[in-house]
Write a protein that holds these residues in place. Structure first.
Motif, mmCIF file in Angstrom:
data_model
loop_
_atom_site.group_PDB
_atom_site.id
_atom_site.type_symbol
_atom_site.label_atom_id
_atom_site.label_comp_id
_atom_site.label_asym_id
_atom_site.label_seq_id
_atom_site.Cartn_x
_atom_site.Cartn_y
_atom_site.Cartn_z
ATOM 1 N N GLU A 20 5.701 63.331 3.973
ATOM 2 C CA GLU A 20 6.445 63.914 2.638
ATOM 3 C C GLU A 20 6.759 62.679 1.587
ATOM 4 N N LYS A 59 5.779 62.278 -2.005
ATOM 5 C CA LYS A 59 6.471 62.111 -3.399
ATOM 6 C C LYS A 59 6.309 60.896 -4.006
ATOM 7 N N TYR A 85 0.273 67.932 -1.128
ATOM 8 C CA TYR A 85 1.517 68.136 -1.048
ATOM 9 C C TYR A 85 1.893 69.652 -0.595
ATOM 10 N N TYR A 121 1.500 70.468 2.780
ATOM 11 C CA TYR A 121 2.424 70.167 3.561
ATOM 12 C C TYR A 121 3.865 71.236 3.434
ATOM 13 N N LEU A 122 4.080 71.584 2.186
ATOM 14 C CA LEU A 122 5.179 72.625 2.035
ATOM 15 C C LEU A 122 4.994 73.772 2.702
ATOM 16 N N THR A 123 3.724 74.317 2.524
ATOM 17 C CA THR A 123 3.589 75.295 3.478
ATOM 18 C C THR A 123 3.681 75.419 4.721
ATOM 19 N N ARG A 127 8.170 76.156 3.216
ATOM 20 C CA ARG A 127 8.805 76.082 2.169
ATOM 21 C C ARG A 127 7.675 76.734 0.874
ATOM 22 N N GLU A 139 8.113 76.363 -3.202
ATOM 23 C CA GLU A 139 7.790 75.047 -3.585
ATOM 24 C C GLU A 139 6.412 74.702 -3.357
ATOM 25 N N ALA A 140 5.639 75.412 -2.213
ATOM 26 C CA ALA A 140 4.219 75.158 -2.229
ATOM 27 C C ALA A 140 3.412 75.852 -3.387
ATOM 28 N N GLU A 154 3.790 73.610 -6.481
ATOM 29 C CA GLU A 154 3.019 72.466 -6.446
ATOM 30 C C GLU A 154 1.469 72.747 -6.602
ATOM 31 N N LYS A 213 12.588 74.323 11.584
ATOM 32 C CA LYS A 213 11.110 74.727 11.027
ATOM 33 C C LYS A 213 10.451 75.635 11.898
#
Length: 505
Positions: free
Chosen positions: A285, A289, A305, A308-310, A314, A317-318, A321, A501
């Motif tokens: 992450e 960023k 990214y 990654y968020l999925t 999250r 956020e996913a 993005e 998580k």
């Protein structure tokens, strides 16, 4: 000394020039209050004036580099290469293109190469009116091509009066000389990498390696090498075993950053390897960023990214993005499909997922992933006949790729068509003796068949070879049927997922 009549004539002439706004003179003298506001633009494919088709890679590469340079400006939305390349040799007008890409302005231009000299001509055009706001030509030695591209980008930034932070101004101005041969080889590598087929990815690998051999200090070539290995090891392509491909990707990206710590592409490549190979969630992450901070217009950074968020659960956020990536690259088929499969679907937004998949199919009915997307969506909605039909289309369009064969087998299994699933399972086992077939693909099929012991046996093999376990466990949902098993929870812990998580189901 001027006579009264001559002086009066000059005053009148100047007044006319200002009043008619010739060459934008009124706007400039008045501080630009009537200058058009430009918050988004597209760099259309530069035209190859050399008459040599072999120079297309150079011209396309310069288009991409100009996009990447302008993309460093956070106040400006710059459309990515994939989308603008749809307009190469187009008959559409600037206003038409601008409406389709939803931009305020476009850059048109051309490239002429003679020996080691390059001339680039660029002009800025207001999208809504087709009005030419600025034009300039630049002539440089190929060795100074990076400085030339930086100079063009800075001129455009000044002309549209976009706000740039001191750091962004430094990034725009930062250049170095490059070995012309290395640069040409690098552009050839990117040309083939952008085609994203197993064959062209292998070809790009060769060109990036040649570029490095010609200029071991050229950081973008290492970033390109990392991107090639990342894709060759990724589950979508599954060309090389991940435990062979990803370490090479990580090493190349790390070296690129040692040479140039501001290279967004290298941060993105390193982040991908850290997530999918090292399972270093925090480190991945951080690099995503950094990439976005360095180049807010780099669609691939936002896209990866989002994956990654999925994975981290999250979902809102996913989706944000992925939508950002889509706004930067609105005609990218893979981004469009992944908005559905790797953001909306995992978030449980199945109606929106279906709508997004249909949109992707409309963009290009011959794109295999678009039909796999629809199949995934229909499976979520338990519309199995439709899911099977779409995955069959994906297989036919992909030349019977092992990935789609495995996913069709799982779809058959979920639909209760066990005999058909087992037949494809047998085919994959036979093919695995001749080509690489990821262990996780077998796990998907056994999970669909409800054979948990066999599924976990293949999952353990996938764990050892670092196959795309993350996609199945946390993104695509292919292993959802195993979530309640304690072995599933244990696997997530061994993959270093933060305790908060780990799904409790």
């Amino acid at each position: 000394m001027l006579t009264v009549d001559v002086a009066a004539g000059l005053v009148l002439a100047v007044a006319l020039l200002i009043g008619l706004n010739v060459a934008g003179l009124r706007d400039r003298l008045a501080g630009g209050p009537s200058a058009p506001k430009i918050a988004s633009l597209a760099v259309l494919p530069l035209e190859n004036l050399s008459g040599d088709p072999e120079q297309e890679y150079l011209v396309d590469g310069m288009t991409e580099e100009l996009i990447a340079t302008l993309g460093k400006l956070s106040s400006l939305r710059v459309i990515s290469r994939t989308s603008v390349m749809h307009y190469k040799k187009t008959d559409k007008t600037v206003p038409e293109i601008a409406r389709e890409l939803n931009v305020d302005a476009v850059i048109e231009g051309s490239v002429l190469r003679v020996g080691d000299r390059v001339r680039i001509t660029a002009q800025l055009i207001q999208a809504s009116t087709d009005r030419h706001l600025w034009a300039e030509s630049y002539d440089r030695d190929l060795r100074n091509i990076l400085a030339l591209q930086s100079e063009v980008a800075q001129a455009i930034a000044r002309e549209i009066r976009t706000k740039a932070s001191p750091q962004e101004q430094m990034r725009l101005a930062s250049t170095r000389s490059v070995n012309p041969k290395a640069y040409e080889l690098y552009l050839r590598g990117r040309y083939y990498w952008n085609k994203r087929t197993p064959q062209t990815l292998k070809k790009s690998l060769d060109y990036f390696q040649q570029a490095i051999a010609n200029d071991p200090g050229y950081a973008p070539a290492y970033a390109g090498l990392a991107d090639s290995y990342n894709m060759l090891g990724a589950g979508f392509y599954a060309v090389l075993p991940p435990n062979q491909a990803y370490p090479k990707a990580e090493a190349a990206a790390t070296h690129a950053l040692q040479l140039d710590s501001t290279l967004a592409e290298a941060h993105t490549s390193l982040a991908w390897a850290k997530v999918f190979y090292d399972w270093d969630w925090q480190g991945g992450e951080e690099h995503f960023k950094q990439a976005i901070e360095l180049n807010p217009g780099y669609a691939n950074a936002h896209h990866w990214y989002a994956v990654y968020l999925t994975i981290m659960g999250r979902h809102s956020e996913a989706i944000a993005e992925d939508r950002k990536a889509e706004s930067l690259d609105p005609l990218s088929l893979i981004i469009s499909a992944d908005v559905a499969m790797q953001a909306l679907g995992p978030a449980g937004l199945y109606d929106q997922e279906l709508e997004q998949c249909r949109k992707t199919v409309e963009m290009d009915p011959s794109f295999p992933l678009a039909h796999a997307c629809l199949s995934d969506s229909y499976t979520h909605k338990r519309m199995f006949p439709e899911a099977v039909a779409e995955m069959r289309k994906a297989i036919d369009l992909s030349g019977r790729s092992v990935v789609w064969v495995a996913l069709l087998a799982q779809t058959y299994a979920r639909a209760g068509m066990r005999d058909e699933a087992i037949k494809l399972l047998t085919e994959l086992k036979a093919r695995s003796k001749q080509e690489f077939v990821s262990a996780n693909l077998f796990a998907y099929i056994y999970a669909g068949l409800g054979d948990k012991d066999q599924a976990f046996l293949w999952i353990e093999k996938a764990y050892q070879e670092r196959s795309d376990l993350v996609g199945g466990l946390k993104v695509g949902g292919q292993l959802d049927l195993l979530r309640s098993d304690r072995r599933y929870q244990d696997l997530l812990r061994r993959m270093n997922f933060p305790p908060s998580k780990v799904p409790s189901d």
